[in-house]
Design a protein around this motif. Structure first.
Motif, PDB file in Angstrom:
ATOM      1  N   ARG A  41       9.734  18.468  -6.036  1.00 45.90           N
ATOM      2  CA  ARG A  41      10.998  17.753  -5.881  1.00 45.90           C
ATOM      3  C   ARG A  41      10.912  16.697  -4.799  1.00 45.90           C
ATOM      4  O   ARG A  41      11.381  15.572  -4.963  1.00 45.90           O
ATOM      5  CB  ARG A  41      12.122  18.751  -5.567  1.00 45.90           C
ATOM      6  CG  ARG A  41      13.500  18.115  -5.436  1.00 45.90           C
ATOM      7  CD  ARG A  41      13.894  17.314  -6.656  1.00 45.90           C
ATOM      8  NE  ARG A  41      13.811  18.112  -7.868  1.00 45.90           N
ATOM      9  CZ  ARG A  41      13.829  17.593  -9.091  1.00 45.90           C
ATOM     10  NH1 ARG A  41      13.891  16.278  -9.255  1.00 45.90           N
ATOM     11  NH2 ARG A  41      13.755  18.376 -10.159  1.00 45.90           N
ATOM     12  N   MET A  42      10.277  17.031  -3.682  1.00 49.46           N
ATOM     13  CA  MET A  42      10.162  16.067  -2.589  1.00 49.46           C
ATOM     14  C   MET A  42       9.210  14.925  -2.950  1.00 49.46           C
ATOM     15  O   MET A  42       9.399  13.791  -2.511  1.00 49.46           O
ATOM     16  CB  MET A  42       9.726  16.766  -1.304  1.00 49.46           C
ATOM     17  CG  MET A  42      10.777  17.722  -0.750  1.00 49.46           C
ATOM     18  SD  MET A  42      10.363  18.414   0.854  1.00 49.46           S
ATOM     19  CE  MET A  42      10.623  16.977   1.922  1.00 49.46           C
ATOM     20  N   LYS A  43       8.201  15.227  -3.763  1.00 55.00           N
ATOM     21  CA  LYS A  43       7.327  14.148  -4.263  1.00 55.00           C
ATOM     22  C   LYS A  43       8.122  13.211  -5.156  1.00 55.00           C
ATOM     23  O   LYS A  43       7.972  11.986  -5.081  1.00 55.00           O
ATOM     24  CB  LYS A  43       6.152  14.733  -5.035  1.00 55.00           C
ATOM     25  CG  LYS A  43       5.049  15.322  -4.163  1.00 55.00           C
ATOM     26  CD  LYS A  43       3.943  15.929  -5.006  1.00 55.00           C
ATOM     27  CE  LYS A  43       3.223  14.891  -5.846  1.00 55.00           C
ATOM     28  NZ  LYS A  43       2.103  15.501  -6.615  1.00 55.00           N
ATOM     29  N   ASP A  44       8.976  13.775  -6.010  1.00 56.70           N
ATOM     30  CA  ASP A  44       9.794  12.951  -6.903  1.00 56.70           C
ATOM     31  C   ASP A  44      10.734  12.045  -6.111  1.00 56.70           C
ATOM     32  O   ASP A  44      11.049  10.931  -6.552  1.00 56.70           O
ATOM     33  CB  ASP A  44      10.609  13.835  -7.842  1.00 56.70           C
ATOM     34  CG  ASP A  44       9.735  14.556  -8.875  1.00 56.70           C
ATOM     35  OD1 ASP A  44       8.564  14.158  -9.037  1.00 56.70           O
ATOM     36  OD2 ASP A  44      10.225  15.524  -9.485  1.00 56.70           O
ATOM     37  N   LEU A  45      11.173  12.520  -4.947  1.00 58.01           N
ATOM     38  CA  LEU A  45      12.078  11.738  -4.102  1.00 58.01           C
ATOM     39  C   LEU A  45      11.318  10.819  -3.136  1.00 58.01           C
ATOM     40  O   LEU A  45      11.933  10.166  -2.295  1.00 58.01           O
ATOM     41  CB  LEU A  45      13.005  12.666  -3.316  1.00 58.01           C
ATOM     42  CG  LEU A  45      14.099  13.346  -4.153  1.00 58.01           C
ATOM     43  CD1 LEU A  45      14.816  14.414  -3.339  1.00 58.01           C
ATOM     44  CD2 LEU A  45      15.096  12.316  -4.678  1.00 58.01           C
ATOM     45  N   ARG A  46      10.010  10.804  -3.258  1.00 56.55           N
ATOM     46  CA  ARG A  46       9.155   9.873  -2.501  1.00 56.55           C
ATOM     47  C   ARG A  46       9.167  10.129  -0.990  1.00 56.55           C
ATOM     48  O   ARG A  46       9.101   9.188  -0.192  1.00 56.55           O
ATOM     49  CB  ARG A  46       9.547   8.419  -2.777  1.00 56.55           C
ATOM     50  CG  ARG A  46       9.599   8.029  -4.244  1.00 56.55           C
ATOM     51  CD  ARG A  46       8.231   8.015  -4.895  1.00 56.55           C
ATOM     52  NE  ARG A  46       8.261   7.365  -6.186  1.00 56.55           N
ATOM     53  CZ  ARG A  46       8.503   7.985  -7.353  1.00 56.55           C
ATOM     54  NH1 ARG A  46       8.717   9.301  -7.348  1.00 56.55           N
ATOM     55  NH2 ARG A  46       8.537   7.330  -8.475  1.00 56.55           N
ATOM     56  N   TYR A  47       9.258  11.392  -0.595  1.00 52.36           N
ATOM     57  CA  TYR A  47       9.127  11.700   0.827  1.00 52.36           C
ATOM     58  C   TYR A  47       7.669  11.545   1.243  1.00 52.36           C
ATOM     59  O   TYR A  47       6.754  11.737   0.421  1.00 52.36           O
ATOM     60  CB  TYR A  47       9.615  13.121   1.125  1.00 52.36           C
ATOM     61  CG  TYR A  47      11.106  13.234   1.259  1.00 52.36           C
ATOM     62  CD1 TYR A  47      11.748  12.849   2.436  1.00 52.36           C
ATOM     63  CD2 TYR A  47      11.888  13.705   0.210  1.00 52.36           C
ATOM     64  CE1 TYR A  47      13.131  12.938   2.562  1.00 52.36           C
ATOM     65  CE2 TYR A  47      13.268  13.790   0.326  1.00 52.36           C
ATOM     66  CZ  TYR A  47      13.878  13.405   1.507  1.00 52.36           C
ATOM     67  OH  TYR A  47      15.249  13.490   1.636  1.00 52.36           O
ATOM     68  N   PRO A  48       7.401  11.213   2.497  1.00 53.48           N
ATOM     69  CA  PRO A  48       6.015  11.093   2.959  1.00 53.48           C
ATOM     70  C   PRO A  48       5.269  12.418   2.841  1.00 53.48           C
ATOM     71  O   PRO A  48       5.865  13.499   2.973  1.00 53.48           O
ATOM     72  CB  PRO A  48       6.175  10.681   4.435  1.00 53.48           C
ATOM     73  CG  PRO A  48       7.548  10.109   4.543  1.00 53.48           C
ATOM     74  CD  PRO A  48       8.382  10.863   3.542  1.00 53.48           C
ATOM     75  N   LYS A  49       3.966  12.344   2.640  1.00 52.11           N
ATOM     76  CA  LYS A  49       3.164  13.544   2.422  1.00 52.11           C
ATOM     77  C   LYS A  49       3.230  14.508   3.594  1.00 52.11           C
ATOM     78  O   LYS A  49       3.257  15.730   3.395  1.00 52.11           O
ATOM     79  CB  LYS A  49       1.710  13.152   2.152  1.00 52.11           C
ATOM     80  CG  LYS A  49       1.478  12.519   0.794  1.00 52.11           C
ATOM     81  CD  LYS A  49      -0.001  12.225   0.569  1.00 52.11           C
ATOM     82  CE  LYS A  49      -0.238  11.606  -0.809  1.00 52.11           C
ATOM     83  NZ  LYS A  49      -1.676  11.307  -1.022  1.00 52.11           N
ATOM     84  N   ASP A  50       3.232  13.986   4.815  1.00 46.23           N
ATOM     85  CA  ASP A  50       3.241  14.896   5.960  1.00 46.23           C
ATOM     86  C   ASP A  50       4.557  15.676   6.051  1.00 46.23           C
ATOM     87  O   ASP A  50       4.562  16.869   6.390  1.00 46.23           O
ATOM     88  CB  ASP A  50       2.972  14.138   7.263  1.00 46.23           C
ATOM     89  CG  ASP A  50       4.005  13.066   7.551  1.00 46.23           C
ATOM     90  OD1 ASP A  50       4.567  12.502   6.588  1.00 46.23           O
ATOM     91  OD2 ASP A  50       4.263  12.770   8.736  1.00 46.23           O
ATOM     92  N   ILE A  51       5.664  15.014   5.722  1.00 47.51           N
ATOM     93  CA  ILE A  51       6.963  15.698   5.729  1.00 47.51           C
ATOM     94  C   ILE A  51       6.998  16.755   4.623  1.00 47.51           C
ATOM     95  O   ILE A  51       7.458  17.888   4.835  1.00 47.51           O
ATOM     96  CB  ILE A  51       8.111  14.695   5.544  1.00 47.51           C
ATOM     97  CG1 ILE A  51       8.117  13.670   6.688  1.00 47.51           C
ATOM     98  CG2 ILE A  51       9.448  15.418   5.463  1.00 47.51           C
ATOM     99  CD1 ILE A  51       8.361  14.276   8.052  1.00 47.51           C
ATOM    100  N   ILE A  52       6.507  16.399   3.441  1.00 46.16           N
ATOM    101  CA  ILE A  52       6.462  17.364   2.337  1.00 46.16           C
ATOM    102  C   ILE A  52       5.636  18.581   2.732  1.00 46.16           C
ATOM    103  O   ILE A  52       6.045  19.730   2.528  1.00 46.16           O
ATOM    104  CB  ILE A  52       5.864  16.710   1.070  1.00 46.16           C
ATOM    105  CG1 ILE A  52       6.774  15.596   0.554  1.00 46.16           C
ATOM    106  CG2 ILE A  52       5.649  17.762  -0.019  1.00 46.16           C
ATOM    107  CD1 ILE A  52       6.191  14.823  -0.615  1.00 46.16           C
ATOM    108  N   GLY A  53       4.471  18.341   3.325  1.00 41.77           N
ATOM    109  CA  GLY A  53       3.597  19.439   3.704  1.00 41.77           C
ATOM    110  C   GLY A  53       4.249  20.400   4.680  1.00 41.77           C
ATOM    111  O   GLY A  53       4.109  21.626   4.553  1.00 41.77           O
ATOM    112  N   GLN A  54       4.991  19.868   5.637  1.00 38.04           N
ATOM    113  CA  GLN A  54       5.649  20.723   6.628  1.00 38.04           C
ATOM    114  C   GLN A  54       6.758  21.555   5.996  1.00 38.04           C
ATOM    115  O   GLN A  54       6.873  22.763   6.271  1.00 38.04           O
ATOM    116  CB  GLN A  54       6.208  19.854   7.757  1.00 38.04           C
ATOM    117  CG  GLN A  54       5.141  19.178   8.601  1.00 38.04           C
ATOM    118  CD  GLN A  54       5.740  18.223   9.611  1.00 38.04           C
ATOM    119  OE1 GLN A  54       6.593  18.594  10.409  1.00 38.04           O
ATOM    120  NE2 GLN A  54       5.311  16.978   9.579  1.00 38.04           N
ATOM    121  N   VAL A  55       7.578  20.936   5.172  1.00 35.45           N
ATOM    122  CA  VAL A  55       8.676  21.673   4.534  1.00 35.45           C
ATOM    123  C   VAL A  55       8.127  22.746   3.600  1.00 35.45           C
ATOM    124  O   VAL A  55       8.583  23.898   3.597  1.00 35.45           O
ATOM    125  CB  VAL A  55       9.612  20.713   3.772  1.00 35.45           C
ATOM    126  CG1 VAL A  55      10.681  21.496   3.004  1.00 35.45           C
ATOM    127  CG2 VAL A  55      10.270  19.726   4.733  1.00 35.45           C
TER     128      VAL A  55
END
Length: 490
Positions: free
Chosen positions: A339-353
């Protein structure tokens, strides 16, 4: 200052509202930038043009939260604006020129000057067909909400409020200058902005606006993921994200870009079966907000929001009627990542969440006395830099109404944190590394850089986690034993 309340054609003017002494002081606070703003206003006036402070700058000044980014509108076209600011501005940028905007920097302030607009939209994309307007009131009518449709003219400081923004500000109400259907049809992102302002300002959304958000939720599909992401991030970081989140779900907007969250309403929470998972999640988010140290921690709030999204896919009912959600943290981490990839969040933020979602259940069971020092080391090593956030997320996840159970869980986690502190004093848990580095491994085994070194390193790290620090002799003996078992050495 005087009020100007002439409405645009076809609209109903709001009743005139006088500025109170406090509001006048707030506008005066807006004009703490007057050495810059008034100077710029005089330059435009000398060139035969109008200049007005508008939108969020006026709203925020009236709320006592003015920043250093100021918005202006003018009847001057971009080329004329450039001529007026040339030699006065310390920096100029033209990235918004095609939409009539020229950016300027002066004395630490960022100023955006936009030509009066009266654009129309194609109702397919969010992109406007830019058409320059001819007057201030027409420009204010096109703005998203009445609280953003006020202006202070420069350099004479005349206050203009044709659509009742000041009254709505006082009444803490979100309303559109025209009909909400027309406004949202032009720009569906405004529906998300309404929810964002509700979260940021703790304002109510007017019933006609809320009804239009519900009826037109599907129009949000016209908006790019990046723009939705930015508005949603601001909403989640608002002072009252729960109000904004409820509004997104109740109007159907969340279903358009965060369906995993809306799906939680039908599930039963395994920790407190009198609550559904949706309500539990909102409480966890609220708890996480209270545990923040300094301002919004988006990673923590997003992990709190998504921590149970794996439950619908893992729900099972046993023979005894008890509900379970086995491995929902694993499924939830996967869903969160996508979902966060679909919303184009940065990879580092996605990884932490994602890491926090995957780890949020690890603590449960600690109170049964099953954790060895090795388990504690792994908990710290797996969390890494996220450990302080994991502490907060785990504590936030306790929403049971059973006071005895809540107290026991809190005491168990206190004990875990104390144990981590003790082990940290004895060992360097923040940097769990093998007792031999890569160079020592290559020298002892007589191998070049490559996969063997990596495997040996991982083996030694597992020993370090399991047994704690080893002496040099112990580490070398363990490495040689492992190498013989692997057939690497004789």
């Amino acid at each position: 200052m005087s009020d100007s309340s002439a409405p645009a054609a076809g609209t109903t003017p709001a009743a005139p509202v006088s500025l109170t002494a406090a509001q006048r002081r707030a506008v005066a606070e807006l004009l703490r930038v007057s050495p810059v703003a008034d100077e710029l206003g005089r330059r435009f006036a000398a060139a035969g043009h109008e200049l007005h402070l508008v939108g969020g700058s006026v709203r925020d000044a009236l709320l006592g939260r003015l920043g250093n980014d100021l918005d202006f509108c003018t009847d001057a076209h971009p080329d004329e604006t450039l001529r007026i600011v040339k030699g006065w501005a310390e920096a100029i940028w033209e990235t918004g020129r095609e939409f009539g905007t020229i950016g300027v920097q002066r004395d630490g302030l960022r100023l955006e000057i936009t030509t009066f607009r009266a654009e129309s939209y194609d109702r397919v994309t969010r992109n406007p067909v830019v058409r320059y307007g001819t007057n201030l009131v027409e420009d204010l009518e096109r703005r998203d909400f009445t609280i953003n449709a006020m202006a202070v003219s420069l350099p004479d400081h005349r206050f203009t409020d044709p659509y009742g923004g000041l009254a709505d500000l006082a009444g803490r109400l979100i309303r559109t200058p025209g009909t909400p259907q027309e406004s949202f049809g032009d720009d569906p992102l405004r529906m998300l902005r309404a929810a964002r302002f509700a979260a940021q300002l703790r304002f109510a959304v007017a019933p006609p606006v809320r009804a239009a958000m519900t009826a037109m939720a599907a129009d949000l599909d016209r908006i790019t993921a990046e723009r939705i992401r930015d508005e949603f991030t601001k909403l989640l970081c608002g002072v009252d994200p729960i109000t904004g989140l409820r509004l997104l779900v109740d109007t159907g907007l969340a279903e358009r870009f965060l369906p995993e969250f809306t799906g939680l309403r039908l599930e039963i929470d395994e920790h407190a079966q009198h609550k559904d998972v949706y309500e539990h999640t909102l409480i966890v988010v609220s708890n996480a907000v209270r545990l923040e140290d300094d301002g919004c921690d988006f990673v923590l709030r997003m992990a709190a929001l998504m921590h149970d999204v794996g439950k619908p896919a893992t729900k099972a009912v046993g023979p005894d009627g008890r509900v379970s959600f086995h491995h929902h943290e694993v499924v939830g981490a996967r869903l969160t990542k996508q979902r966060m990839k679909d919303l184009r969040y940065p990879k580092d933020i996605i990884g932490q969440v994602v890491a926090l979602v995957a780890l949020h259940l690890r603590f449960y069971g600690y109170g049964r006395g099953e954790w060895t020092d090795s388990a504690v080391r792994r908990y710290v090593a797996d969390a890494g830099d996220l450990l302080p956030r994991l502490h907060k997320l785990t504590r936030s996840d306790v929403t049971t109404r059973n006071r005895r159970k809540a107290r026991q869980l809190a005491e168990d986690y206190d004990a875990l944190e104390e144990r981590i502190t003790r082990l940290r004093a004895e060992e360097d848990l923040a940097r769990v590394r093998p007792d031999l580095d890569g160079n020592a491994i290559m020298e002892l085994l007589g191998v070049p850089p490559g996969p063997v070194v990596g495997r040996a390193w991982k083996h030694l790290k597992e020993l370090r986690l399991e047994r704690g620090p080893l002496s040099r002799d112990e580490a070398e003996a363990e490495l040689l034993r492992w190498a013989r078992e692997q057939g690497i050495t004789d």
